[in-house]
Write an enzyme that holds these catalytic residues in place. Sequence first.
Site, mmCIF file in Angstrom:
data_model
loop_
_atom_site.group_PDB
_atom_site.id
_atom_site.type_symbol
_atom_site.label_atom_id
_atom_site.label_comp_id
_atom_site.label_asym_id
_atom_site.label_seq_id
_atom_site.Cartn_x
_atom_site.Cartn_y
_atom_site.Cartn_z
ATOM 1 N N GLU A 128 -14.353 -16.674 7.963
ATOM 2 C CA GLU A 128 -15.983 -17.270 8.695
ATOM 3 C C GLU A 128 -15.365 -16.283 10.493
ATOM 4 O O GLU A 128 -16.456 -15.793 10.731
ATOM 5 C CB GLU A 128 -15.598 -18.218 9.210
ATOM 6 C CG GLU A 128 -16.351 -20.101 7.830
ATOM 7 C CD GLU A 128 -18.053 -19.699 7.728
ATOM 8 O OE1 GLU A 128 -18.489 -18.386 8.994
ATOM 9 O OE2 GLU A 128 -18.718 -20.078 7.117
ATOM 10 N N ASP A 292 -20.375 -15.643 -3.890
ATOM 11 C CA ASP A 292 -21.770 -14.729 -3.187
ATOM 12 C C ASP A 292 -21.942 -13.492 -2.197
ATOM 13 O O ASP A 292 -22.106 -12.756 -3.512
ATOM 14 C CB ASP A 292 -23.083 -15.246 -2.803
ATOM 15 C CG ASP A 292 -21.894 -16.278 -1.069
ATOM 16 O OD1 ASP A 292 -20.715 -16.266 -1.122
ATOM 17 O OD2 ASP A 292 -22.845 -17.273 -0.546
ATOM 18 N N GLU A 388 -29.549 -28.105 -0.783
ATOM 19 C CA GLU A 388 -28.350 -27.123 -0.567
ATOM 20 C C GLU A 388 -28.075 -27.054 -2.145
ATOM 21 O O GLU A 388 -27.166 -25.352 -2.615
ATOM 22 C CB GLU A 388 -27.377 -28.161 0.195
ATOM 23 C CG GLU A 388 -26.768 -28.338 1.541
ATOM 24 C CD GLU A 388 -26.332 -26.958 1.206
ATOM 25 O OE1 GLU A 388 -26.975 -25.925 1.737
ATOM 26 O OE2 GLU A 388 -25.401 -26.745 2.557
ATOM 27 N N GLU A 407 -30.283 -17.457 3.891
ATOM 28 C CA GLU A 407 -30.115 -17.235 2.806
ATOM 29 C C GLU A 407 -31.589 -16.545 2.095
ATOM 30 O O GLU A 407 -32.095 -15.057 1.930
ATOM 31 C CB GLU A 407 -29.620 -17.412 1.835
ATOM 32 C CG GLU A 407 -28.226 -17.040 1.660
ATOM 33 C CD GLU A 407 -27.523 -17.901 2.642
ATOM 34 O OE1 GLU A 407 -28.086 -19.107 3.093
ATOM 35 O OE2 GLU A 407 -26.080 -17.672 3.200
ATOM 36 N N THR A 490 -23.221 -9.872 6.050
ATOM 37 C CA THR A 490 -23.232 -11.159 5.200
ATOM 38 C C THR A 490 -23.697 -11.876 6.610
ATOM 39 O O THR A 490 -24.810 -13.200 6.293
ATOM 40 C CB THR A 490 -22.486 -11.932 4.560
ATOM 41 O OG1 THR A 490 -23.056 -12.752 3.632
ATOM 42 C CG2 THR A 490 -21.121 -12.325 5.572
#
Length: 939
Positions: A128, A292, A388, A407, A490
Amino acid sequence: MRHLGSTWLFPFIGLSLSCISVLVRGMTDVRREELRDETAALFKHGYEGYMRYAYPADELRPLSCGPLGRDPNEGNFGINDIHANISMTLVDVLSSLPVVHPKAYPKAVQLVAERVSFDQDVKVQVFEMTIRALGALLSTYQHLDELPDDPILQAEKLGLEEEGWSWGGARKASVNLKQYKDRMLALAKDLGERLLPAFDTVTGIPYARVNLRSGVLKGESVETCTAGAGSLLLEFALLSRLTGDDRFESLAHNAYMAIWNRRTQQNLLGNTIGTHGHWLSPGFSGVGAGMDSFFEYGIKAGIMLDDDTYYDIFYDSYAAVQTHVRTPDGFIYRPIQIRLLQPSSPSTIDSLSAFLPGIQVLAGDVESAIKSHLVFWNLWRKHSAMPESWQWSERNVEWAGYPGRPEFIESTYYLYQATQDPFYLRVGERILSDLKRRTKTKCGFATLKNVMTGELEDRMESFMLSETLKYLYLLFADIPLPNANKVFTTEGHSLRVPPKHLRTPSLTRRTLRRGEHPTCPVYKPVMVGGLTEDEGIVVGIEGRAEYEYARSLIYGWGSEGLEAEDPSKMWWNGGVCHIPSAPKFAFEIVLSPLNTSDPSQVPPEDPSPGPNKVTQDSLTGDYVITDIEGLRLGVRWRFDGQGYDVSNIGPHRLRPGQQVIITDPTMRDHLPVASPPPSELSHSPAELILRFTAYPSDTAFVGQASGEGQVFLHAVGATAVFGKDFGAPLVKNGGEKKGWELGGKGMRLVIAPDANGQAEEGCQSLPRKYLGLSPEEDYVLAVARGNCTFLEKAILAKANGAAGVLVLGTPPVTDTDGNTWDEGLIRPSAEIDPALESELDDMGMIYTEYLVGEVLRRAVNVEKRVLGIELLRMDGDAVPDENGGRAAGAPAGGGKAGSGAPDDGVEAREGRLMVGQHAIHNLKVVNGDKIDRGGRRPP
Ligand SMILES: *[C@@H]1O[C@H](CO)[C@@H](O)[C@H](O)[C@H]1NC(C)=O
Ligand SMILES: *[C@@H]1O[C@H](CO)[C@@H](O)[C@H](O)[C@H]1NC(C)=O
Ligand SMILES: *[C@@H]1O[C@H](CO)[C@@H](O)[C@H](O)[C@H]1NC(C)=O
């Protein structure tokens, strides 16, 4: 698990295109711009709310309008992983401000540069911190670096010239933003160094969390995930390239490889892994949470660093996903157990997997992207947000929260850029209105705790602004996708590797920069019943069979919830309907001279076939197989939907443009015996001789290769794989061959000069009149390659009555090492709808090399000649005409090297292998030693 078969028996879906008659519904630019401005206003609302009520805290509480700090419970990773006391929301939004809210940019840069410190006693997540903070700082460094030195010009570039800087509340004429550039890089490096202790493991797979001040804590958990460990590459590699300190790139690379090296035999990766290198249970592989961005960083590292290592990993891992994770209909990507290759029951899809269509666009697989996006679109549509997670076969929402994730919106933006279909703008419009209606609060945007009840939670993640609203803005502002060496990370930060920091591409790579790149087909909308978008009916995404199919995946098959929105799109057509099925994506073939289905007869695999079996042509990169014994060929579906390509011969990898030629005589039996080649390859011959004749004037041109004309050039041309088939039987018309025919009459060749004396590209209409032609005269139009697709050139020329198009190649390119790269001949191809194919079957397209074009241009422009063109067979074979005579043979000097053996009419000289209905395109079996090495030159 409920067996799908029983559900699928319901005869609901009809896939005949003739059912469809929907025109693309458009969206005006005015409306699009309104939506763009509305998005910018929402962004501003969220940003100002954060600055007013929460800054310098990491996040805003959007319901109570106050700051959100770290949770005293250290185990609350959901909050603490990203709360480093660094004003995270402000940092994360930095790279969006110049685009969406430039007025706030100078102040934001100043605050970050002067007040943020990473010297904090906090345990945070490596992944993160990397994607949100490190990416933002690098992106901002690069943005500031690009700004002009002069503060006035900086303001102009940022679009602030009318407003002046908003600087600490006061208006000033100018402040030099560039002074903060080095600070941004220094902050990035400081953060990078504080994350390094995480990599101190036996495998190089980093710990998930570190303390920014004291490194890895005693007793730290060894559990991490594939995405967490495998998506640090972009940020770490760029940090190394910009600072000259290799540690970051090399550690991130090792971590990436450490994960990849633990793949299964099927190239599948698990979801969670220990830093000791073992997959942790339950060992599921998919494309959602935990995995992902591993895929994402493979293709993006390939693009940004121009490095085949990452492209190869991406395409291998993507092939595994398409083969095992994708459902047989090609729409849903569900996790599967990596050993048993079975989905769990119930099987869950999460909202994070909505990133996939965006990546599929980048990879060139637009058709798969359209399908997977449609599933998420219906989920959004049904819930006015994205739950989710969702159990797809049961059609149950499993976890109903929606924290404003980007996304799906991001993928919508990629697809709009790839297709320009206004459907995607309407998707964005719906998202915008749902976000506004359901999540906007007095000071920001709240998380939806439950998409079904609309209950809110007092949290606004930093990506709500930095990605969700930013991508929505990019969509409506119609901003093109980043290209060469530039990517969005991302977290939506734009990063690029400047040319001086690129490593020299390998020789293979340069060798392969020839031919079309088959992985990047231009998107062509489905068209029904006509030629051009004006005449014919364009079927937009909403009119496609896939659209209603995806809808039924979410809403159900029967009457439940499925009222056709538009009765003309009703699918009930008497019950003759079927479920779509996607072709098998990747598999291995074993070539065997034996005609047997007995596996014990198949020779054992040769793990490292040497030059006695496989050789590579150093010039073309093509592989020649002289002995098939023990060879395994990996085969993959082509993204242009035309069939398959060989992806590897045992350990030898094939890249776009490379061919496999099998000369092993035992394979001759696989050659078709005097039968026409399969339909996709029916455009034969692949190459032919172009004979050019020059005439002193229009009147001297008599449409024959005789008269006053003088043959002045022979050259080799490659026929297109769409449009007219020159190998098809000749059409007789009153004893005369019609149209542009092999061995037919000579035809006028017209080169339309552009303003620079070069040939026009033929991307706009060039009417006969403009070309100085009479209304009836047959002609072939010569156009330069580029600017638009081969298909567009063909359609435009046909609309103006041309019988054919001669495409002139692009000039050879000389690189910095002085090597010249010439594409040689390529066969023009197009993604083409079958309906259109038949419309174009009298439009011939032939490609010839740049040098030929040069000679022709000189003849027309300088020598003021009128040109005629004739087509002759390559190898001197007779072309029987209606009198049973023989047309002219091939001229000396233009012939194909190594050919000329007489065709005994029984045994074909060249053949393709088919997998079901589909050909393997980059492989051919040739009889004996006739190897086409390409790269011929005109005499
Ligand atoms: C947050 O960071 C600031 C300066 O960077 C520091 O003064 C402050 O003590 C930190 N707060 C906490 C709770 O660590
Ligand atoms: C291979 O065997 C099958 C059935 O045994 C036969 O139908 C087919 O024609 C054979 N093919 C060749 C190329 O001999
Ligand atoms: C490409 O084609 C368009 C439209 O036909 C034309 O306006 C434009 O100038 C062309 N661009 C280049 C770079 O030649």
